[in-house]
Scaffold this active site. Structure first.
Site, mmCIF file in Angstrom:
data_model
loop_
_atom_site.group_PDB
_atom_site.id
_atom_site.type_symbol
_atom_site.label_atom_id
_atom_site.label_comp_id
_atom_site.label_asym_id
_atom_site.label_seq_id
_atom_site.Cartn_x
_atom_site.Cartn_y
_atom_site.Cartn_z
ATOM 1 N N ASP A 12 -3.969 7.035 2.932
ATOM 2 C CA ASP A 12 -3.422 6.636 4.230
ATOM 3 C C ASP A 12 -2.072 7.283 4.521
ATOM 4 O O ASP A 12 -1.255 6.727 5.263
ATOM 5 C CB ASP A 12 -3.263 5.120 4.278
ATOM 6 C CG ASP A 12 -2.321 4.596 3.192
ATOM 7 O OD1 ASP A 12 -2.241 5.218 2.120
ATOM 8 O OD2 ASP A 12 -1.668 3.554 3.419
ATOM 9 N N SER A 14 0.947 9.015 6.094
ATOM 10 C CA SER A 14 1.333 9.250 7.489
ATOM 11 C C SER A 14 1.311 10.749 7.765
ATOM 12 O O SER A 14 1.246 11.579 6.848
ATOM 13 C CB SER A 14 2.731 8.692 7.744
ATOM 14 O OG SER A 14 3.691 9.426 7.002
ATOM 15 N N THR A 17 4.100 12.463 5.886
ATOM 16 C CA THR A 17 3.914 12.536 4.435
ATOM 17 C C THR A 17 2.863 13.554 4.051
ATOM 18 O O THR A 17 3.057 14.360 3.122
ATOM 19 C CB THR A 17 3.541 11.156 3.880
ATOM 20 O OG1 THR A 17 4.615 10.242 4.139
ATOM 21 C CG2 THR A 17 3.291 11.218 2.383
ATOM 22 N N LYS A 124 -3.565 -2.925 5.046
ATOM 23 C CA LYS A 124 -2.428 -2.823 4.122
ATOM 24 C C LYS A 124 -1.122 -2.801 4.895
ATOM 25 O O LYS A 124 -1.024 -2.179 5.962
ATOM 26 C CB LYS A 124 -2.535 -1.555 3.278
ATOM 27 C CG LYS A 124 -1.482 -1.483 2.166
ATOM 28 C CD LYS A 124 -1.183 -0.071 1.743
ATOM 29 C CE LYS A 124 -0.227 0.626 2.688
ATOM 30 N NZ LYS A 124 0.306 1.909 2.161
ATOM 31 N N GLU A 165 1.782 -5.581 0.033
ATOM 32 C CA GLU A 165 2.444 -4.580 -0.809
ATOM 33 C C GLU A 165 3.968 -4.682 -0.744
ATOM 34 O O GLU A 165 4.613 -4.060 0.104
ATOM 35 C CB GLU A 165 2.013 -3.163 -0.391
ATOM 36 C CG GLU A 165 2.660 -2.072 -1.238
ATOM 37 C CD GLU A 165 2.220 -0.671 -0.853
ATOM 38 O OE1 GLU A 165 2.744 0.293 -1.455
ATOM 39 O OE2 GLU A 165 1.364 -0.528 0.048
ATOM 40 N N LYS A 207 -0.550 -5.801 -3.959
ATOM 41 C CA LYS A 207 -0.328 -4.420 -4.384
ATOM 42 C C LYS A 207 1.143 -4.235 -4.737
ATOM 43 O O LYS A 207 1.957 -3.818 -3.908
ATOM 44 C CB LYS A 207 -0.742 -3.434 -3.276
ATOM 45 C CG LYS A 207 -0.540 -1.967 -3.665
ATOM 46 C CD LYS A 207 -1.037 -1.013 -2.594
ATOM 47 C CE LYS A 207 -0.740 0.434 -3.003
ATOM 48 N NZ LYS A 207 -1.291 1.420 -2.044
ATOM 49 N N GLY A 251 5.400 6.938 -7.616
ATOM 50 C CA GLY A 251 6.134 8.091 -8.130
ATOM 51 C C GLY A 251 5.810 8.448 -9.563
ATOM 52 O O GLY A 251 6.314 9.445 -10.081
ATOM 53 N N SER A 278 -4.319 0.961 -6.989
ATOM 54 C CA SER A 278 -4.386 1.374 -5.584
ATOM 55 C C SER A 278 -3.454 2.570 -5.457
ATOM 56 O O SER A 278 -2.355 2.475 -4.932
ATOM 57 C CB SER A 278 -3.957 0.234 -4.649
ATOM 58 O OG SER A 278 -4.020 0.647 -3.300
ATOM 59 N N GLY A 280 -2.248 6.587 -4.629
ATOM 60 C CA GLY A 280 -2.329 7.690 -3.695
ATOM 61 C C GLY A 280 -2.191 8.998 -4.450
ATOM 62 O O GLY A 280 -3.169 9.626 -4.838
ATOM 63 N N ARG A 281 -0.935 9.381 -4.710
ATOM 64 C CA ARG A 281 -0.700 10.632 -5.445
ATOM 65 C C ARG A 281 -1.321 10.626 -6.827
ATOM 66 O O ARG A 281 -1.790 11.664 -7.311
ATOM 67 C CB ARG A 281 0.808 10.881 -5.549
ATOM 68 C CG ARG A 281 1.422 11.514 -4.319
ATOM 69 C CD ARG A 281 2.923 11.627 -4.438
ATOM 70 N NE ARG A 281 3.581 10.317 -4.434
ATOM 71 C CZ ARG A 281 4.882 10.150 -4.502
ATOM 72 N NH1 ARG A 281 5.680 11.195 -4.614
ATOM 73 N NH2 ARG A 281 5.408 8.942 -4.469
#
Length: 326
Positions: A12, A14, A17, A124, A165, A207, A251, A278, A280-281
């Site tokens: 998700d 943005s 990002t 979220k 979160e 989260k 991170g 959950s 992302g990176r």
């Protein structure tokens, strides 16, 4: 979404990002490129064995893949629940330098109705907690907790499962003890607010961040210490009624996020809630690099995502044994 050792894929980002991430591989962040990258990953064969839900950006929820199939239908075919990011991002909290509060409550009920009609089944909202000299303050924690609680109640009334979160950022030179203290204060504030607003705890997912030293802290601790402190914090603060806790990676590298999650489940269970992911990176970094904007690299990108999803599923079961696992 967290059954059978599955987790959530946070895809998700943005527009700002994902542009930064595409910049690292020399790819222009156009609508078509964003669509092709995300649609390809979501079609990785058997992804639904390891991913129970995918958090989408507004643009993605409305898109169809290049072949005309709606992204929502791509997810449904995989047995993955479609989700949506509904917050408008953190903004400076007036009168409290260094702190932020997340915006997006105005008009949220109407947006929830629209997202449900588009096929979303969960949502979220991210609150950002900074650690610095003199903050977070009780006021800053309370403001973000109230925002999370109001969002969660609106979502439940509108038919979306809220993913709550509260992220204590890794940015800074604070030690792990400080992170634990702030995380406990943040979670206490959040659950006080959730209860005050009548949020059904059985119908939400938490989260949170892991309890970990700041990225600039000269003293970093072991996975076992991170796991022990994180689980202890959750046991102190999170009611057993919450069905699942899906950690953000915040991170950490792909490897760190997997190792730390595995240590919690392998050495510090059982617990009343599912401890899953959950990311992302920490799920996409290798896939993004493998893709590099080239259509011929799409299978390699899918394989990279599938590998990380499988390894984190193993970590959710406490059975991860290393990067050589197939």
């Amino acid at each position: 979404m967290v059954s059978d050792n599955r987790g959530l894929l946070a895809i998700d980002e943005s527009s700002g990002t994902i542009k930064k991430r595409f910049d690292t591989i020399g790819v222009e962040s156009t609508e078509a490129n964003r669509r092709d990258y995300r649609a390809n990953l979501l079609r990785a064969k058997d992804l639904g064995h390891y991913i129970g839900g995918a958090i989408l950006f507004d643009e993605t929820l409305r898109q169809s893949a290049a072949d005309g199939v709606k992204i929502v239908d791509v997810l449904k075919a995989q047995g993955i629940v479609p989700g949506i990011k509904v917050d408008k991002g953190p903004k400076p909290l007036a009168g409290f330098p260094g702190e932020t509060v997340t915006e997006g409550l105005d008009g949220l009920a109407a947006r929830v109705d629209e997202y449900v009609a588009l096929g979303a089944r969960f949502a979220k909202w991210r609150a950002v907690i900074h650690i610095g000299d003199g903050y977070p303050t009780p006021t800053g924690l309370a403001a973000n907790a109230q925002g999370l609680a109001r969002y969660a109640r609106i979502c439940q009334e509108g038919g979306l499962v809220p993913v709550v979160e509260p992220e204590v950022l890794m940015d800074g030179d604070h030690d792990i003890e400080t992170c634990q203290r702030v995380t406990e204060a943040a979670l206490d504030a959040v659950f006080t607010a959730l209860k005050a607003h009548g949020v059904l705890l059985e119908g939400m997912i938490l989260k949170p961040n892991m309890v970990i030293a700041g990225s600039d802290c000269p003293t970093q601790t072991s996975a076992d210490d991170i796991a022990a402190r994180t689980v202890a914090t959750l046991r102190r603060c999170v009611p057993a009624a919450v069905p699942g806790i899906t950690f953000l990676s915040g991170g950490q590298t792909e490897l760190e996020a997997t190792v730390n999650l595995n240590a919690m489940n392998a050495k510090f269970g059982p617990n009343p809630w599912k401890l899953s992911f959950s990311y992302g990176r920490a799920l996409q970094a290798s896939a993004l690099e493998a893709w590099s904007g080239k259509a011929e690299n799409q299978p390699a990108a899918q394989a990279a995502l599938l590998k990380r999803a499988q390894l984190n599923s193993q970590a959710s079961a406490g059975t991860y044994t290393g990067e050589g696992v197939n």
